[in-house]
Scaffold this active site. Structure first.
Site, mmCIF file in Angstrom:
data_model
loop_
_atom_site.group_PDB
_atom_site.id
_atom_site.type_symbol
_atom_site.label_atom_id
_atom_site.label_comp_id
_atom_site.label_asym_id
_atom_site.label_seq_id
_atom_site.Cartn_x
_atom_site.Cartn_y
_atom_site.Cartn_z
ATOM 1 C CE1 TYR A 63 81.214 -43.019 77.823
ATOM 2 C CE2 TYR A 63 83.206 -42.885 76.353
ATOM 3 C CZ TYR A 63 82.588 -42.674 76.904
ATOM 4 O OH TYR A 63 82.576 -41.229 77.950
ATOM 5 C CE LYS A 227 73.140 -28.294 69.239
ATOM 6 N NZ LYS A 227 73.308 -29.445 68.459
#
Length: 341
Positions: A63, A227
């Site tokens: 990450y 959304k």
């Protein structure tokens, strides 16, 4: 925030796990470029999550970039003296460097990876160490013996798998039993109303072998947050606006029907679609903690509500029906003749 056991272990973790894939701002060589958040915002999210009762934090050595997210998390833990307040989970196995041993799960790679993660996280132990993806080039026995040695050395406490085929997962559990080695206590897997594939094999295996399921991408890359609008492009700044090819794969009738069902429940309960989608996962068997990814405090507050939302039986039935999928052979065949499928 209630807690659950981490698989069949004695460790208690919060039912929501804070995922950190978006923490840190990598450059354009990373797949998270323009999707991550800066260190200050990441630390604010971590502070609020801890205050809200989240004690389980998940990261990975891939990450960010060059261990960026692990370093950011290590700074936060040390700065606030919070090490014993949180259960730290990280992962290894994806490619982190060039060369033949820059990825995978060989003993050589595991020993190097764990030392690197311990240094970046600024800790003496990793509470849950997870294989990020199965490695077909490395014998499972080699991986398990290396992890078992690290547990005995006190460098890791528990081990888990992620992105494993079901047959390989069960093979690993059987090897651990036969050889007296540490066994996986968790499986971190993609699981959401959109993606229910693990219900074919992985969920039954987890029930049988007392594995805790840790869903990742529980909102399907944000699609279930409400959304997105059918027939319109993704809103600017949304994650799927950055990953347009992935958005195209979501833009199918089944997924819009699922989203409509989620929105109907959300409206009736006066909560957000994201809250409903996460709560549905918390009602699923053998789920021990759901990884929530967030890029803002506002998103975090919305996600936190899932921990206390009890869905009614009719709501669960509606969501199950909207997200129902064709199990395929042999499951459809077995269902005709055997109860429980």
């Amino acid at each position: 925030m209630h807690t659950r056991k981490l698989g069949r272990s004695g460790l208690d973790v919060s039912c929501l796990c804070l995922g950190t894939m978006t923490f840190g701002e990598p450059d354009d060589s990373s797949f998270m470029h323009k999707v991550g958040v800066d260190a200050k915002s990441s630390h604010q999210i971590l502070d609020r999550a801890l205050d809200a009762g989240i004690n389980f934090i998940d990261t990975a050595n891939i990450y960010g970039q060059d261990g960026l997210t692990e370093r950011l998390l290590g700074d936060w833990v040390v700065r606030g003296g919070r090490r014993d307040q949180v259960v730290l989970a990280t992962k290894f196995g994806m490619r982190t460097s060039e060369g033949p041993n820059g990825a995978g799960a060989s003993r050589y790679t595991i020993v190097k990876a764990v030392e690197d993660s311990l240094r970046r996280l600024r800790t003496d132990r990793i509470d849950l160490y997870q294989v990020h993806i199965q490695d077909l080039d490395t014998p499972e026995q080699e991986l398990l013996r290396a992890l078992d040695d690290l547990v005995r050395a006190g460098k890791i406490l528990y081990i888990g798998a992620s992105n494993y085929a079901a047959y390989r997962l069960v093979e690993s559990l059987m090897l651990s039993r036969q050889l007296g080695l540490e066994r996986f206590v968790t499986l971190q897997a993609q699981y959401s109303l959109i993606c229910r594939d693990i219900e074919r094999e992985h969920i039954p295996a987890a029930r049988r072998h007392e594995l805790g399921i840790i869903p990742w991408s529980p909102l399907a890359n944000g699609f279930l947050a409400g959304k997105y609008v059918q027939g319109q492009p993704p809103p600017a700044g949304a994650r799927l606006a950055q990953w347009s090819e992935r958005y195209t794969s979501f833009d199918i009738p089944r997924n819009w029907a699922i989203l409509a069902a989620v929105q109907a429940v959300a409206q009736a309960r006066s909560v957000s679609p994201a809250t409903v989608s996460l709560a549905w996962l918390l009602h699923q068997p053998v789920v021990c903690s759901v990884v929530i990814g967030t890029r803002s405090l506002e998103q975090l507050e919305t996600n936190l509500q899932a921990a206390t939302l009890e869905l009614h039986a009719d709501e669960l039935a509606m969501l199950d029906e909207a997200s129902r999928f064709e199990p395929g052979y042999p499951y459809r065949f077995l269902r005709r003749f055997q109860a429980g499928w």
